[in-house]
Design a protein around this motif. Structure first.
Motif, mmCIF file in Angstrom:
data_model
loop_
_atom_site.group_PDB
_atom_site.id
_atom_site.type_symbol
_atom_site.label_atom_id
_atom_site.label_comp_id
_atom_site.label_asym_id
_atom_site.label_seq_id
_atom_site.Cartn_x
_atom_site.Cartn_y
_atom_site.Cartn_z
ATOM 1 N N VAL A 183 10.392 -22.916 -16.765
ATOM 2 C CA VAL A 183 10.279 -21.654 -17.500
ATOM 3 C C VAL A 183 11.412 -21.581 -18.515
ATOM 4 N N ALA A 215 6.170 -15.013 -15.783
ATOM 5 C CA ALA A 215 5.526 -15.394 -17.041
ATOM 6 C C ALA A 215 5.296 -14.210 -17.984
ATOM 7 N N GLU A 224 5.932 -18.753 -23.143
ATOM 8 C CA GLU A 224 4.846 -19.395 -22.410
ATOM 9 C C GLU A 224 5.039 -20.905 -22.435
ATOM 10 N N SER A 225 4.922 -21.512 -21.284
ATOM 11 C CA SER A 225 5.042 -22.970 -21.168
ATOM 12 C C SER A 225 3.666 -23.600 -21.274
ATOM 13 N N LYS A 253 4.617 -26.539 -17.772
ATOM 14 C CA LYS A 253 3.862 -25.555 -17.001
ATOM 15 C C LYS A 253 3.429 -26.138 -15.657
ATOM 16 N N ASN A 287 6.352 -26.110 -13.268
ATOM 17 C CA ASN A 287 7.012 -24.805 -13.077
ATOM 18 C C ASN A 287 8.349 -24.643 -13.786
ATOM 19 N N ALA A 327 7.629 -18.939 -10.974
ATOM 20 C CA ALA A 327 7.225 -19.210 -12.365
ATOM 21 C C ALA A 327 6.063 -18.326 -12.811
ATOM 22 N N GLU A 328 5.045 -18.198 -11.986
ATOM 23 C CA GLU A 328 3.891 -17.367 -12.363
ATOM 24 C C GLU A 328 4.260 -15.896 -12.431
ATOM 25 N N VAL A 342 10.397 -14.335 -21.688
ATOM 26 C CA VAL A 342 9.938 -15.640 -21.199
ATOM 27 C C VAL A 342 8.901 -16.209 -22.158
#
Length: 132
Positions: free
Chosen positions: A92, A74, A81-82, A87, A90, A70-71, A79
């Protein structure tokens, strides 16, 4: 004679077929009459959903759980932003609009769906898929 699928419709159909090919998955019925989301689930737990409240016919929206990457993903241009719960857990969301080539990202999206499936599926099913 039916109309040809747009690239977004083609991508969603291919991703749905891929998700449904994973063991013990199904397409969940809508939660409400006007629900714009299409959910894939395994053992009753969602691992991928398509669509959104503001979805347009010329775009694809896919949300998956990516506990491993997930990171890392990003910063990709497609993608979103969550925040909040999504977030922290995780999840997305990939959003492809009219200017994006969604078909060029199909292998990436399938890999994300697999990762999400593995994160949500019961251990016996996850081991079966991870061993492939």
């Amino acid at each position: 004679m039916s109309a040809p699928l747009t690239p977004y419709g083609q991508a969603e159909a291919e991703l749905l077929a891929y998700g449904l090919s994973l063991p013990e998955t199904d397409l969940a019925p809508p939660r409400r009459d006007a629900d714009p989301f299409r959910y894939l689930r395994v053992a009753g737990k969602g691992f991928a959903w398509f669509g959104g409240r503001d979805e347009h016919p010329d775009e694809l929206i896919l949300t998956v759980k990516l506990p491993i990457s997930a990171e890392m993903v990003a910063g990709l241009p497609f993608v979103q932003e969550s925040s909040g719960w999504h977030k922290r857990h995780n999840w997305v969301t990939a959003r492809f609009g009219p200017e994006d080539d969604v078909l060029a990202e199909m292998e990436t999206l399938k890999a994300w769906m697999r990762q999400s499936y593995l994160a949500v599926a019961p251990r016996r099913l996850a081991r079966q898929v991870a061993g492939d």
